[in-house]
Enzyme design. Structure first.
Site, mmCIF file in Angstrom:
data_model
loop_
_atom_site.group_PDB
_atom_site.id
_atom_site.type_symbol
_atom_site.label_atom_id
_atom_site.label_comp_id
_atom_site.label_asym_id
_atom_site.label_seq_id
_atom_site.Cartn_x
_atom_site.Cartn_y
_atom_site.Cartn_z
ATOM 1 N N SER A 109 18.136 48.791 25.820
ATOM 2 C CA SER A 109 19.445 49.123 25.166
ATOM 3 C C SER A 109 20.094 48.055 24.889
ATOM 4 O O SER A 109 19.923 46.814 25.126
ATOM 5 C CB SER A 109 20.081 49.811 26.360
ATOM 6 N N GLY A 165 36.463 59.971 44.611
ATOM 7 C CA GLY A 165 35.995 59.352 43.255
ATOM 8 C C GLY A 165 34.788 59.742 42.962
ATOM 9 O O GLY A 165 34.411 60.923 43.346
ATOM 10 N N CYS A 211 28.215 49.838 39.361
ATOM 11 C CA CYS A 211 27.229 49.344 40.218
ATOM 12 C C CYS A 211 26.405 48.264 40.111
ATOM 13 O O CYS A 211 26.439 47.290 40.729
ATOM 14 C CB CYS A 211 26.556 50.534 40.821
ATOM 15 N N PHE A 212 25.739 48.221 38.791
ATOM 16 C CA PHE A 212 24.622 47.491 38.776
ATOM 17 C C PHE A 212 25.126 46.037 38.873
ATOM 18 O O PHE A 212 24.668 45.047 39.842
ATOM 19 C CB PHE A 212 23.839 47.537 37.429
ATOM 20 N N GLY A 214 32.328 60.118 46.207
ATOM 21 C CA GLY A 214 32.910 61.069 47.304
ATOM 22 C C GLY A 214 32.787 62.524 46.902
ATOM 23 O O GLY A 214 32.516 63.601 47.861
ATOM 24 N N THR A 244 34.435 43.827 42.735
ATOM 25 C CA THR A 244 34.249 42.556 42.865
ATOM 26 C C THR A 244 35.464 41.740 43.139
ATOM 27 O O THR A 244 36.569 42.242 42.470
ATOM 28 C CB THR A 244 33.561 41.897 41.643
ATOM 29 N N ASP A 253 42.504 61.396 49.747
ATOM 30 C CA ASP A 253 42.562 60.010 48.688
ATOM 31 C C ASP A 253 44.219 59.594 48.788
ATOM 32 O O ASP A 253 45.037 60.545 48.966
ATOM 33 C CB ASP A 253 42.168 60.423 47.362
#
Ligand code: UDX
Ligand code: UDX
Length: 469
Positions: free
Chosen positions: A265, A9, A272-273, A12, A89, A32
């Site tokens: 913004s 991904g 990620c965040f 990686g 998630t 993968d």
């Protein structure tokens, strides 16, 4: 030495390409389960757009960088195994909407346990909750063949998309978390040698396994918190006549604060965040620390508020109705220089706009039409091949992504203005254009964190706008 990386991904492949480039003596194989993705990495058109990546892949592919869908063979041959699978998630069950779904980590770990015939260093690169290494160790110990030993290291990746290659070539620091045992320290030293091929030793930190796991979540949470902080201030700027760019600059000059990650913004996005903060919230709750959980939850709340606030401003300016009106989106990726749309604020904006009855035209220099349709679960948007096409007959333009080509120095905004329905509105969600200059062309300009710039001849709705907030 042979390295195997499970997961081809965004993390990686750039990481392994740079490791292979800087360590010609090491054979690196990225495996993968997704055969199509592996084929794409082996083709001329790579599956992700990342500046500088193709050049490196072209140089090392087939020499000491290989792609394969034979996961077992990759594991068997590698003495260091990077685990770079995704950790989304959880969508259901306990911790739904907060906790990280570790099913792919577990699948990969079970595979390693089953297949390994010799000792392995297993490296956690995916972002994981604190103590995941302990679960991995339990699985590896229970499922492995006799006399095979595993050492688990945490080696989180700090690359940001769009700048992954410079981030990898010149890292601020490399973290290697290990158990403080003799074999743990030895494994850490082996991995450190791989990075030392191009990174000064003093930037390679060996630390406690759990500190390393938590540092990744903490770094992302702190970065996102800065964006939510400046975005919360952008709301005050719009209401008072202050300019958020000036405020950010003024604060950033304080060496204790520093200038980075203070760009207001339309909201932060990316894989990620949000995921990592939700993870931190879940971890805090599991540890019976509700106040801590609530503190970090606010970073997400402000981000949601920022997106909604921006669309409210659009609706309010366009005479409180978007029904049947064309709105052009410049940019769909979550930031410039990437084709990645995961958690892009553009997705939320489009959904709000569609719910208001707007027709939308989208142009992004890198995102494919199929991806946009998938993200919106809607096929009514017109996907255009340039900014001019997207803006034609539109009532408003929204700059969603800060691609350089959308700056007023790079696009002919006069030509765009002439092709639009009048009065023509421009909403700058990234504060990248010179609003004064575009206002002179005739645009009604609304930038994040700044007062509106309205051409003197046109009717202003400032009163109406301020009332709606
Ligand atoms: C990475 C990290 O691993 C994640 O934890 C971090 O928060 C963000 O960056 P990323 O590289 O962006 O994830 O994920 P993605 O591009 O989805 O790649 C993961 C790959 O792993 C996919 O190609 C998927 O097919 C592969 N995979 C997944 C496996 O090969 N085996 C599995 O069992 C599961
Ligand atoms: C982030 C971290 O920076 C990186 O260290 C980690 O490994 C993965 O997560 P990434 O999500 O790829 O990287 O990009 P980043 O540059 O951090 O931007 C994230 C989002 O914040 C984007 O939507 C970006 O536009 C936004 N952003 C960033 C702002 O709105 N303002 C800023 O000042 C900086």
């Amino acid at each position: 030495m042979k390295i195997c990386c499970i997961g081809a991904g965004y993390v990686g492949v750039p990481t392994c390409a740079v490791i292979a480039l800087k360590n010609p003596q090491i054979e690196v194989t990225v495996v993968d389960v997704n055969q199509a993705r592996i084929e794409a990495w082996d083709s001329d058109k790579l599956p992700i757009y990342e500046p500088g990546l193709k050049e490196i892949v072209d140089e090392v592919r087939g020499k000491n960088l290989f792609f394969s869908s034979d996961v077992d063979q990759g594991i068997e041959k590698g003495s260091i195994i990077f685990v770079c699978v995704n950790t989304p998630t959880k969508l259901s069950g306990f911790g739904k909407g907060f906790s990280a779904d570790l099913k792919y980590i577990e699948t990969a770990t079970r595979r390693i346990a089953k297949v390994a015939k010799s000792d392995k260093i297993v490296v956690e690169k995916s972002t994981v909750p604190c103590k995941t290494a302990e679960s991995m160790r339990a699985i590896l110990q229970a499922g492995s063949q006799k006399d095979v030993h595993f050492n688990i290291l945490s080696n989180p990746e700090f690359l940001a998309e769009g700048t992954a290659i410079p981030n990898l070539l010149h890292p601020d620091r490399i973290l290697i978390g290990c158990l403080e045992t003799k074999s743990g320290m030895k494994a850490a030293a082996t991995l450190a040698d791989v990075y030392a091929a191009w990174t000064p030793r003093e930037q390679i930190l060996t630390l406690n396994l759990w500190s390393s796991e938590l540092s990744k979540l903490a770094a992302n949470a702190l970065l996102a918190q800065r964006i939510s902080s400046i975005n919360s201030l952008s709301a005050i700027c719009e209401a008072t006549g202050a300019n958020v760019n000036e405020v950010a600059n003024a604060c950033g000059l304080d060496s204790r604060i520093g200038p980075k990650f203070l760009q207001a913004s339309v909201g932060f996005g990316g894989s990620c965040f949000q995921k990592d903060i939700l993870n931190l919230v879940y971890l805090s709750e599991s540890l019976h620390l509700p106040e801590v959980a609530e503190y970090w939850r606010q970073v997400i709340s402000i981000n949601e508020y920022q997106k909604m606030r921006f669309v409210r401003r659009v609706v309010s300016c366009l005479f409180n109705t978007l029904d049947g009106k064309r709105v052009a989106l410049f940019g769909f990726a979550f930031k410039k220089d990437t084709s990645d749309t995961r958690e892009s604020p553009a997705i939320a904006l489009c959904k709000y706009l569609l719910a208001e009855g707007a027709k939308i035209s989208i142009y992004d220099p890198q995102v494919e039409a199929g991806q946009i349709y998938l993200d919106l679960s809607d096929k009514t948007a017109d996907i255009c091949t340039d900014a001019y096409g997207a803006a034609t007959n539109a009532h408003a333009i929204i700059i969603c992504t800060e691609w350089d080509e959308f700056k007023d120095t790079n696009l002919d905004y006069k030509k765009i203005y002439d092709s639009m329905v009048q009065p023509a509105f421009l909403f700058d969600g990234r504060s990248i254009i010179d609003s004064e200059r575009l206002c002179k062309i005739g645009f009604h300009v609304e930038s994040i964190g700044k007062e509106a710039k309205v051409p003197s001849s046109s009717f202003t709705h400032r009163h109406q706008i301020s009332q709606s907030f």
